[in-house]
Structure formats: C-alpha cells, structure tokens
Design an enzyme around this catalytic site. Structure first.
Site, PDB file in Angstrom:
ATOM      1  N   CYS A 265       0.977  -1.330  -0.601  1.00 18.18           N
ATOM      2  CA  CYS A 265      -0.052  -0.072   0.361  1.00 18.18           C
ATOM      3  C   CYS A 265       1.272   0.896  -0.264  1.00 18.18           C
ATOM      4  O   CYS A 265       0.380   2.166  -0.744  1.00 18.18           O
ATOM      5  CB  CYS A 265      -1.362   0.194   1.226  1.00 18.18           C
ATOM      6  SG  CYS A 265      -2.249  -1.287   1.093  1.00 18.18           S
TER       7      CYS A 265
HETATM    8  P1  NAD Z   1      -4.295  -8.592  -3.735  1.00 17.92           P
HETATM    9  O1  NAD Z   1      -3.738  -8.741  -5.133  1.00 17.92           O
HETATM   10  O2  NAD Z   1      -3.569  -9.593  -2.524  1.00 17.92           O
HETATM   11  O3  NAD Z   1      -5.528  -9.744  -4.431  1.00 17.92           O
HETATM   12  C1  NAD Z   1      -6.273  -8.952  -5.638  1.00 17.92           C
HETATM   13  C2  NAD Z   1      -7.540 -10.276  -6.167  1.00 17.92           C
HETATM   14  O4  NAD Z   1      -8.107  -9.828  -7.419  1.00 17.92           O
HETATM   15  C3  NAD Z   1      -6.365 -12.031  -6.185  1.00 17.92           C
HETATM   16  O5  NAD Z   1      -6.527 -12.687  -5.819  1.00 17.92           O
HETATM   17  C4  NAD Z   1      -6.727 -11.435  -7.968  1.00 17.92           C
HETATM   18  O6  NAD Z   1      -6.210 -13.336  -8.197  1.00 17.92           O
HETATM   19  C5  NAD Z   1      -8.368 -11.338  -7.863  1.00 17.92           C
HETATM   20  N1  NAD Z   1      -8.573 -10.544  -9.093  1.00 17.92           N
HETATM   21  C6  NAD Z   1      -7.527 -10.053 -10.189  1.00 17.92           C
HETATM   22  N2  NAD Z   1      -7.865  -9.925 -11.827  1.00 17.92           N
HETATM   23  C7  NAD Z   1      -9.389 -10.432 -11.081  1.00 17.92           C
HETATM   24  C8  NAD Z   1     -10.553 -10.051 -12.384  1.00 17.92           C
HETATM   25  N3  NAD Z   1     -10.829  -9.538 -13.112  1.00 17.92           N
HETATM   26  N4  NAD Z   1     -11.663 -10.427 -11.704  1.00 17.92           N
HETATM   27  C9  NAD Z   1     -11.931 -11.012  -9.932  1.00 17.92           C
HETATM   28  N5  NAD Z   1     -10.630 -11.107  -9.616  1.00 17.92           N
HETATM   29  C10 NAD Z   1     -10.101 -10.841  -9.875  1.00 17.92           C
HETATM   30  O7  NAD Z   1      -4.943  -7.417  -3.653  1.00 17.92           O
HETATM   31  P2  NAD Z   1      -5.102  -6.582  -1.706  1.00 17.92           P
HETATM   32  O8  NAD Z   1      -3.875  -6.274  -1.284  1.00 17.92           O
HETATM   33  O9  NAD Z   1      -5.892  -7.779  -1.378  1.00 17.92           O
HETATM   34  O10 NAD Z   1      -5.807  -5.627  -2.796  1.00 17.92           O
HETATM   35  C11 NAD Z   1      -6.586  -4.845  -3.426  1.00 17.92           C
HETATM   36  C12 NAD Z   1      -7.653  -3.471  -3.096  1.00 17.92           C
HETATM   37  O11 NAD Z   1      -7.331  -3.143  -1.619  1.00 17.92           O
HETATM   38  C13 NAD Z   1      -5.991  -2.721  -4.405  1.00 17.92           C
HETATM   39  O12 NAD Z   1      -6.854  -1.421  -4.611  1.00 17.92           O
HETATM   40  C14 NAD Z   1      -5.261  -2.190  -2.792  1.00 17.92           C
HETATM   41  O13 NAD Z   1      -4.183  -1.202  -2.646  1.00 17.92           O
HETATM   42  C15 NAD Z   1      -5.857  -2.050  -1.644  1.00 17.92           C
HETATM   43  N6  NAD Z   1      -5.740  -2.301  -0.321  1.00 17.92           N
HETATM   44  C16 NAD Z   1      -4.742  -3.643   0.144  1.00 17.92           C
HETATM   45  C17 NAD Z   1      -4.716  -3.323   1.610  1.00 17.92           C
HETATM   46  C18 NAD Z   1      -3.678  -4.440   2.166  1.00 17.92           C
HETATM   47  O14 NAD Z   1      -3.403  -4.307   3.397  1.00 17.92           O
HETATM   48  N7  NAD Z   1      -3.192  -5.393   1.444  1.00 17.92           N
HETATM   49  C19 NAD Z   1      -5.310  -2.831   2.250  1.00 17.92           C
HETATM   50  C20 NAD Z   1      -6.414  -1.461   2.113  1.00 17.92           C
HETATM   51  C21 NAD Z   1      -6.472  -1.356   0.680  1.00 17.92           C
END
Ligand code: NAD
Length: 431
Positions: A265
């Site tokens: 992040c």
């Molecule tokens: P991640 O990469 O762990 O997970 C994303 C998921 O989306 C994966 O499982 C992937 O296979 C899936 N995916 C990709 N394309 C897809 C599609 N077309 N349809 C369905 N699924 C699909 O990401 P994350 O860490 O969970 O982060 C997600 C969002 O949340 C980002 O924008 C991030 O900045 C935000 N965020 C993350 C955190 C954190 O601590 N990780 C905290 C707050 C906000």
C-alpha cells in the site's frame, strides 16, 4: 444482505469473511481458480490472524467462492471491487485490473433483473470510480448509473496482519456515493459495526484513502530522516521521538525509525498520488522526498555492515525477516528485497529465515538459502541483519552466539542491547 466480493486477496478475503461474520450472505469471485477452491475448502488464500477461523465457520453456510460473475451477481444485491491496483510503469496507478473487473461486472449486471450496487473498495486515484468504473459498468450493462445501478466508493483502511480485527473494529468508515440510495445500501452493511460513517462523494472518499496513507508514509520517512541524523550525532532517536510524540498535536504512532516502509500500500499509493498530481501539472516535492528517503533507507543496513566488514565477498550474512512487516506473509515492496539484492551484488551469501514469508520470497530470489529457523540462519554467519519486526526475533541472544562473527544490525529496534551477552556487537540502524 447478499454481497459479492470481486478479488479474493488480502482485502477481498478479509472483507468477505468479516461480512459473513456480520451475518450477510457472501459470494467471493476470483479469476484464480486455486483461490476459489481454497476458499471453498475453508482455507483463506492469504494469511491473516483469525481469518482461517472465520472461513472455517462460514464457508458452505453463508460464504462461498466462484469464478462465475453471472452466478455471483444474480445472487447478490451489491458487489465490492477488491482487485489489485498496482503501480504502472510510469509509477502512476495501473487501473487495468479494475477496468477488467468492471467490464465483467457490467456484463453480469446486464443479464440481471433488478437494481445492483457497485462499490469500489480497491484503492484508486481520485476520479476513478466516476470516470472509469461507472462508465464501464454503463457500457457493459447497458444501464444508466443512478437508475439501473448504484455506485459508491468505500475505501479500506485495514492493516495487514491485523486485518480481521481492523475490519470488525474500524476507527473510520468512509462511504462516498453517487446518490443517497447507493450510500444507504452500503452503510446498511455496516449496521452492526460500532463506528461513525463519514458520508461524502466518491472522489473525496478516494482522496481520503490516499491522504491517509501518504501522511502515514510521510511520518515514517520523517522519523527515518531524523533517525539518520540522530545516528550521526550519537543520539538515540527513540528517546527523541518518545518525547516528541507526547505533543498533543501529534501522536506517538508511526514515529519509529527503521529500515523503511514496504507492503502493497504505502509505496504504491504514494507513487500513485505523485503520478496523479503530476498529471495535474503539480510537482509534489514533499511526497517525492518521502519516497526517496524510503528507497535509500534499507541500504543504510548494508552501509553499516560494510563499516564493520568492508569486503562482503564470500561472507555469509543471516537476514532475519522477509515479510514487509511482522505478522504477515506479504513480501510486496519488503525492505529486505533491496538489502538482499545489494548483498548478492557485493558477493555475499545470504541465509535467511522468516516464520511465514519464505515461500513467497522464493519467487524473487532463488539463489539464497531459506532456513527453517533463526538458529539455522544464524549458525556460522559472519553477521546478522534484522529486517522484520517478528516477536520471535526479540530474544535470540543464545542463537546469536552460534554465529561465526558477532555483528548484529537491527533494522527494527527489536533487540534490547542491554540484555545481550557481551560478545555481541549490536548496531541499530538509526540509534
Ligand atoms: P491482492 O493482489 O492480494 O488481491 C487481488 C485479487 O484480485 C487476487 O486474488 C486476484 O486473483 C484477483 N483478481 C484479479 N483480477 C480479477 C478479476 N478481473 N476478477 C476477479 N478477481 C480478480 O490485492 P490486495 O492486497 O487485496 O489489494 C486489493 C486492493 O485493496 C488494492 O487496491 C489495494 O491497494 C487495496 N488495499 C489493500 C490493503 C492491504 O493491506 N493489502 C489495505 C487497504 C487497501
């Protein structure tokens, strides 16, 4: 309520399990079939404290996973987009995954009868929900926003490692909706969560998330810069920050200096805001400096090492900690990556140990040794670098004595040097 969660990574799987725990009917959607079957077997695709318990309790009852958008949209009233928003090649945000998810969601809404609400939870630059997601849903569903479907932005503030607890006990919930109906439906989901909801428009909600992360990142880089100056002056920066943090206008949190911030992040979000600002012809010099300090900070670990061992060629260095912080298996932008890269460039051999993140790091480095314990990693090493604040690294005094050398460089203020046996030479990165 009936909710679908698009993307089952850190945010998606935690959001899904927690909404299920709050009594909602939840369907996870992911394009990764492995994650889908893992969830359906009751196992989370990422490690988070308490997440497996929730999945075991709710999977098969009010939580299931699928890769079928149509099925998920037909059987739910509201969809959260929780897919990744990585940095693009120019450092700005790459919205292609959000775009792909929006198209699939729009197509699924097209064949559904009845109103559906689309909520963006992914972190996206201001304007994305209304200027990218909304038009794609309109195009692919053939419906008009505000009539055939609702739209909202509901940023996520959870901390990895404590995500379940943060979701259930948030300090803020922000709902930025295009209209009252969308906002009311989103806030209804949180009715049993004890937290005030901030209502706003989608663009402001998006900016709140970036501002939050940029300010936290700024605090860390500020603490690291002060720490580097303190180190040169022979002052303990922790003593300084403990006193500074008592100021009622500040908070003592996030003033801890160390090897820098990583994770999925802070680096990505600060870069995305820098990119967006530049797009608007504004040069964000403070945010640029926050990133510059953070890029240089982990290399201080290697500089301190070379002050004691100038030629690292053929030396064995134990790197303790691979995850970007304790209590997670996430290695994205971990500060141990530039450190290991530099050590390898300088000809050192790296033996490493992390309680959770070794498997993930194997995809980044395949020429280093992954150990099963700190003891194994430290045995016969010439020096040790502590890169992640795992609790189990606090009390390694006896294990340190297994090293060939006696140098321990602490990048996370974990070790109490007073408690170490005298043979250990302890060096703190900023203290
Ligand atoms: P991640 O990469 O762990 O997970 C994303 C998921 O989306 C994966 O499982 C992937 O296979 C899936 N995916 C990709 N394309 C897809 C599609 N077309 N349809 C369905 N699924 C699909 O990401 P994350 O860490 O969970 O982060 C997600 C969002 O949340 C980002 O924008 C991030 O900045 C935000 N965020 C993350 C955190 C954190 O601590 N990780 C905290 C707050 C906000």
């Amino acid at each position: 309520m009936r909710i679908s969660i698009i993307g089952s990574g850190y945010v998606g799987s935690v959001t899904a399990a927690c909404f299920a725990a709050l009594g909602h009917e939840v369907i996870c959607i992911d394009i990764d079939e492995k994650k889908v079957s893992q969830i359906n077997d009751g196992y989370p695709p990422v490690w988070e404290e308490g997440l497996e318990d929730l999945m075991q309790k709710h999977v098969g009852k009010n939580l299931i996973a699928t890769s079928d958008y149509e099925y998920a949209v037909q059987n739910t009233d509201i969809s959260f987009i929780c897919v990744g928003t990585p940095s693009g090649n120019d450092g700005g945000i790459d919205l292609s995954i959000v775009g792909a998810a929006s198209k699939s969601l729009g197509s699924a809404i097209a064949s559904k009868s009845g109103y559906h609400v689309v909520v963006v939870k992914s972190t996206v630059v201001p304007g994305t929900t209304e200027d990218v997601v909304l038009p794609l849903i309109e195009e692919y569903s053939g419906r008009i926003a505000g009539e055939g479907f609702g739209v909202a932005m509901n940023p996520e503030f959870l901390r990895e490692g404590r995500a379940v607890d943060d979701f259930m006990n948030p300090d803020k919930i922000v709902v930025g909706a295009i209209d009252e109906r969308s906002g009311a439906l989103v806030s209804e989901l949180y009715r049993d969560v004890d937290c005030e909801i901030t209502y706003t428009n989608p663009k402001t909600a998006e900016m709140i998330k970036y501002t939050n992360n940029s300010l936290l990142a700024t605090k860390i880089s500020f603490a690291n810069e002060i720490g580097n100056i303190c180190k040169k002056l022979g002052i303990d920066t922790y003593e300084v920050m403990n006193a500074v943090g008592k100021d009622f206008r500040l908070s003592p949190n996030f003033l801890n200096s160390g090897a820098g911030f990583g994770g999925s992040c802070f680096p990505k979000d600060v870069r995305a805001l820098i990119g967006k600002a530049k797009e608007m012809d504004y040069y964000p010099s403070l945010l640029e400096s926050v990133m510059e300090v953070n890029e240089l900070q982990p290399l201080q670990m290697v500089e301190l090492l070379q002050e004691k061992i100038p030629d690292l060629s053929g030396k064995t260095i134990s790197v303790l900690g691979l995850a970007f912080k304790g209590n997670t298996d996430d290695i994205r932008e971990s500060r141990s990556i530039p450190v290991i890269k530099k050590l390898l460039e300088l000809g050192a051999e790296v033996k490493t140990y992390d309680p959770l993140a070794s498997e993930n790091m194997e995809n980044v480095f395949d020429t280093i040794t992954y150990c099963e314990s700190s003891v194994e990693s430290l045995r016969d090493a010439d020096a040790c670098l502590i890169m992640t604040e795992w609790d189990e690294f606090r009390d390694l005094d006896e294990a340190f004595s297994l090293m060939k050398g006696n140098l321990v460089i602490d990048g996370r203020h974990l070790i109490d040097p007073e408690a170490l046996s005298t043979e250990i030479e302890y060096v703190g990165i900023c203290w």
